[in-house]
Scaffold this motif. Structure first.
Motif, mmCIF file in Angstrom:
data_model
loop_
_atom_site.group_PDB
_atom_site.id
_atom_site.type_symbol
_atom_site.label_atom_id
_atom_site.label_comp_id
_atom_site.label_asym_id
_atom_site.label_seq_id
_atom_site.Cartn_x
_atom_site.Cartn_y
_atom_site.Cartn_z
ATOM 1 N N ILE A 33 103.381 30.561 94.731
ATOM 2 C CA ILE A 33 103.186 30.143 93.345
ATOM 3 C C ILE A 33 103.007 31.390 92.484
ATOM 4 O O ILE A 33 102.297 32.314 92.869
ATOM 5 C CB ILE A 33 101.955 29.215 93.222
ATOM 6 C CG1 ILE A 33 102.234 27.893 93.950
ATOM 7 C CG2 ILE A 33 101.579 28.970 91.773
ATOM 8 C CD1 ILE A 33 101.086 26.926 93.973
ATOM 9 N N ASP A 34 103.657 31.408 91.325
ATOM 10 C CA ASP A 34 103.496 32.515 90.386
ATOM 11 C C ASP A 34 102.218 32.316 89.578
ATOM 12 O O ASP A 34 102.029 31.272 88.956
ATOM 13 C CB ASP A 34 104.688 32.598 89.429
ATOM 14 C CG ASP A 34 105.937 33.136 90.112
ATOM 15 O OD1 ASP A 34 105.810 33.825 91.136
ATOM 16 O OD2 ASP A 34 107.047 32.871 89.617
ATOM 17 N N VAL A 35 101.354 33.331 89.608
ATOM 18 C CA VAL A 35 100.085 33.309 88.873
ATOM 19 C C VAL A 35 100.067 34.507 87.940
ATOM 20 O O VAL A 35 100.441 35.613 88.340
ATOM 21 C CB VAL A 35 98.886 33.360 89.845
ATOM 22 C CG1 VAL A 35 97.571 33.378 89.090
ATOM 23 C CG2 VAL A 35 98.931 32.191 90.811
ATOM 24 N N LYS A 36 99.619 34.300 86.707
ATOM 25 C CA LYS A 36 99.584 35.395 85.741
ATOM 26 C C LYS A 36 98.403 36.322 86.021
ATOM 27 O O LYS A 36 97.281 35.867 86.187
ATOM 28 C CB LYS A 36 99.498 34.849 84.322
ATOM 29 C CG LYS A 36 100.774 34.157 83.921
ATOM 30 C CD LYS A 36 100.763 33.757 82.483
ATOM 31 C CE LYS A 36 102.097 33.124 82.144
ATOM 32 N NZ LYS A 36 102.210 32.798 80.750
ATOM 33 N N ASP A 37 98.705 37.622 86.049
ATOM 34 C CA ASP A 37 97.646 38.602 86.239
ATOM 35 C C ASP A 37 96.984 38.904 84.896
ATOM 36 O O ASP A 37 97.245 38.222 83.903
ATOM 37 C CB ASP A 37 98.185 39.871 86.918
ATOM 38 C CG ASP A 37 99.147 40.665 86.048
ATOM 39 O OD1 ASP A 37 99.383 40.293 84.886
ATOM 40 O OD2 ASP A 37 99.676 41.675 86.542
ATOM 41 N N GLY A 38 96.150 39.923 84.854
ATOM 42 C CA GLY A 38 95.431 40.259 83.628
ATOM 43 C C GLY A 38 96.315 40.711 82.491
ATOM 44 O O GLY A 38 95.933 40.659 81.326
ATOM 45 N N ASN A 39 97.535 41.160 82.803
ATOM 46 C CA ASN A 39 98.486 41.595 81.785
ATOM 47 C C ASN A 39 99.536 40.529 81.489
ATOM 48 O O ASN A 39 100.584 40.834 80.921
ATOM 49 C CB ASN A 39 99.163 42.902 82.221
ATOM 50 C CG ASN A 39 98.160 44.021 82.336
ATOM 51 O OD1 ASN A 39 97.390 44.257 81.416
ATOM 52 N ND2 ASN A 39 98.140 44.705 83.468
ATOM 53 N N GLU A 40 99.261 39.294 81.924
ATOM 54 C CA GLU A 40 100.142 38.135 81.700
ATOM 55 C C GLU A 40 101.490 38.263 82.400
ATOM 56 O O GLU A 40 102.467 37.632 82.000
ATOM 57 C CB GLU A 40 100.352 37.869 80.203
ATOM 58 C CG GLU A 40 99.069 37.501 79.465
ATOM 59 C CD GLU A 40 98.391 36.250 80.015
ATOM 60 O OE1 GLU A 40 99.058 35.237 80.208
ATOM 61 O OE2 GLU A 40 97.167 36.318 80.267
ATOM 62 N N LYS A 41 101.559 39.073 83.473
ATOM 63 C CA LYS A 41 102.776 39.168 84.284
ATOM 64 C C LYS A 41 102.632 38.215 85.457
ATOM 65 O O LYS A 41 101.552 38.085 86.042
ATOM 66 C CB LYS A 41 102.982 40.585 84.812
ATOM 67 C CG LYS A 41 103.471 41.551 83.767
ATOM 68 C CD LYS A 41 103.995 42.809 84.426
ATOM 69 C CE LYS A 41 103.163 43.983 84.000
ATOM 70 N NZ LYS A 41 103.421 45.193 84.733
ATOM 71 N N ASN A 81 86.643 43.389 82.703
ATOM 72 C CA ASN A 81 87.954 43.901 82.327
ATOM 73 C C ASN A 81 89.012 42.927 82.830
ATOM 74 O O ASN A 81 89.501 43.057 83.946
ATOM 75 C CB ASN A 81 88.170 45.299 82.932
ATOM 76 C CG ASN A 81 89.512 45.890 82.553
ATOM 77 O OD1 ASN A 81 90.303 45.273 81.837
ATOM 78 N ND2 ASN A 81 89.781 47.092 83.039
ATOM 79 N N LYS A 82 89.353 41.937 81.998
ATOM 80 C CA LYS A 82 90.295 40.899 82.424
ATOM 81 C C LYS A 82 91.695 41.447 82.688
ATOM 82 O O LYS A 82 92.463 40.861 83.424
ATOM 83 C CB LYS A 82 90.355 39.768 81.403
ATOM 84 C CG LYS A 82 91.053 40.103 80.121
ATOM 85 C CD LYS A 82 91.154 38.889 79.234
ATOM 86 C CE LYS A 82 92.010 39.221 78.021
ATOM 87 N NZ LYS A 82 92.324 38.048 77.252
ATOM 88 N N TYR A 83 92.010 42.610 82.101
ATOM 89 C CA TYR A 83 93.338 43.195 82.275
ATOM 90 C C TYR A 83 93.543 43.765 83.679
ATOM 91 O O TYR A 83 94.665 44.002 84.100
ATOM 92 C CB TYR A 83 93.586 44.283 81.219
ATOM 93 C CG TYR A 83 93.491 43.736 79.828
ATOM 94 C CD1 TYR A 83 94.480 42.890 79.324
ATOM 95 C CD2 TYR A 83 92.397 44.015 79.024
ATOM 96 C CE1 TYR A 83 94.385 42.352 78.048
ATOM 97 C CE2 TYR A 83 92.291 43.485 77.743
ATOM 98 C CZ TYR A 83 93.295 42.649 77.266
ATOM 99 O OH TYR A 83 93.192 42.111 76.017
ATOM 100 N N SER A 84 92.459 43.967 84.422
ATOM 101 C CA SER A 84 92.568 44.521 85.774
ATOM 102 C C SER A 84 92.737 43.426 86.834
ATOM 103 O O SER A 84 92.913 43.735 88.008
ATOM 104 C CB SER A 84 91.332 45.353 86.099
ATOM 105 O OG SER A 84 90.184 44.528 86.215
ATOM 106 N N PHE A 85 92.718 42.170 86.440
ATOM 107 C CA PHE A 85 92.809 41.045 87.378
ATOM 108 C C PHE A 85 94.178 40.986 88.048
ATOM 109 O O PHE A 85 95.210 40.980 87.379
ATOM 110 C CB PHE A 85 92.540 39.734 86.629
ATOM 111 C CG PHE A 85 92.788 38.499 87.453
ATOM 112 C CD1 PHE A 85 91.867 38.073 88.382
ATOM 113 C CD2 PHE A 85 93.951 37.750 87.285
ATOM 114 C CE1 PHE A 85 92.084 36.935 89.132
ATOM 115 C CE2 PHE A 85 94.180 36.614 88.017
ATOM 116 C CZ PHE A 85 93.250 36.200 88.952
ATOM 117 N N VAL A 86 94.183 40.945 89.395
ATOM 118 C CA VAL A 86 95.409 40.771 90.172
ATOM 119 C C VAL A 86 95.130 39.726 91.254
ATOM 120 O O VAL A 86 94.348 39.974 92.171
ATOM 121 C CB VAL A 86 95.863 42.091 90.832
ATOM 122 C CG1 VAL A 86 97.146 41.866 91.634
ATOM 123 C CG2 VAL A 86 96.054 43.177 89.797
#
Length: 135
Positions: A33-41, A81-86
């Motif tokens: 399943i594709d999940v969005k990371d902190g950078n919305e990728k 830091n939500k942008y670091s979420f992977v």
């Protein structure tokens, strides 16, 4: 049931179990399943499906994907830091009308080091037949 026209011009009665053409989650099956990371990728992760008690309503792959992404969104809200979420991996457990999504992820702590984290998203089948978040 429905009636279909065959190529030779005759009609045949076909039993139709799934009229919406939706794929259902099967116990023991792994899904990507594709999940969005902190950078919305979109990041493809492996989701393991476990069904302990047969629910009133079968869980579709589309609905599971939506609930996995909602769990990831809830995790990002709690991070400094939500942008670091992977996202890394998840396990979905269906116990009757309750759905739990256990997600493993990596994010940076306040010192900038990568840290592995775990969260559980909880959902319950509501009267509309959808799995709604339980807080």
């Amino acid at each position: 049931e429905k009636i279909e026209l065959k190529s030779n011009g005759t009609w045949v009665k076909v039993k139709n179990q799934n009229t919406t053409n939706e794929e259902f989650v099967v116990a023991g099956k792994t899904l990507t399943i594709d999940v969005k990371d902190g950078n919305e990728k979109a990041v493809p992760i492996t989701v393991y499906a476990k069904i302990e008690n047969e629910p009133e309503k079968k869980l579709t792959v589309k609905e599971l994907s939506s609930r996995v992404n909602l769990t990831a969104f809830q995790i990002k809200l709690r991070l400094k830091n939500k942008y670091s979420f992977v996202p890394k991996t998840a396990m979905a457990t269906l116990k009757g009308n309750k759905l739990e999504i256990f997600m493993e992820y990596v994010a940076k702590n306040s010192y900038g080091a990568d840290v592995v984290g775990h969260e559980i998203g909880r959902f319950e089948l509501n009267e509309e037949g959808r799995f709604a978040p339980v807080y």
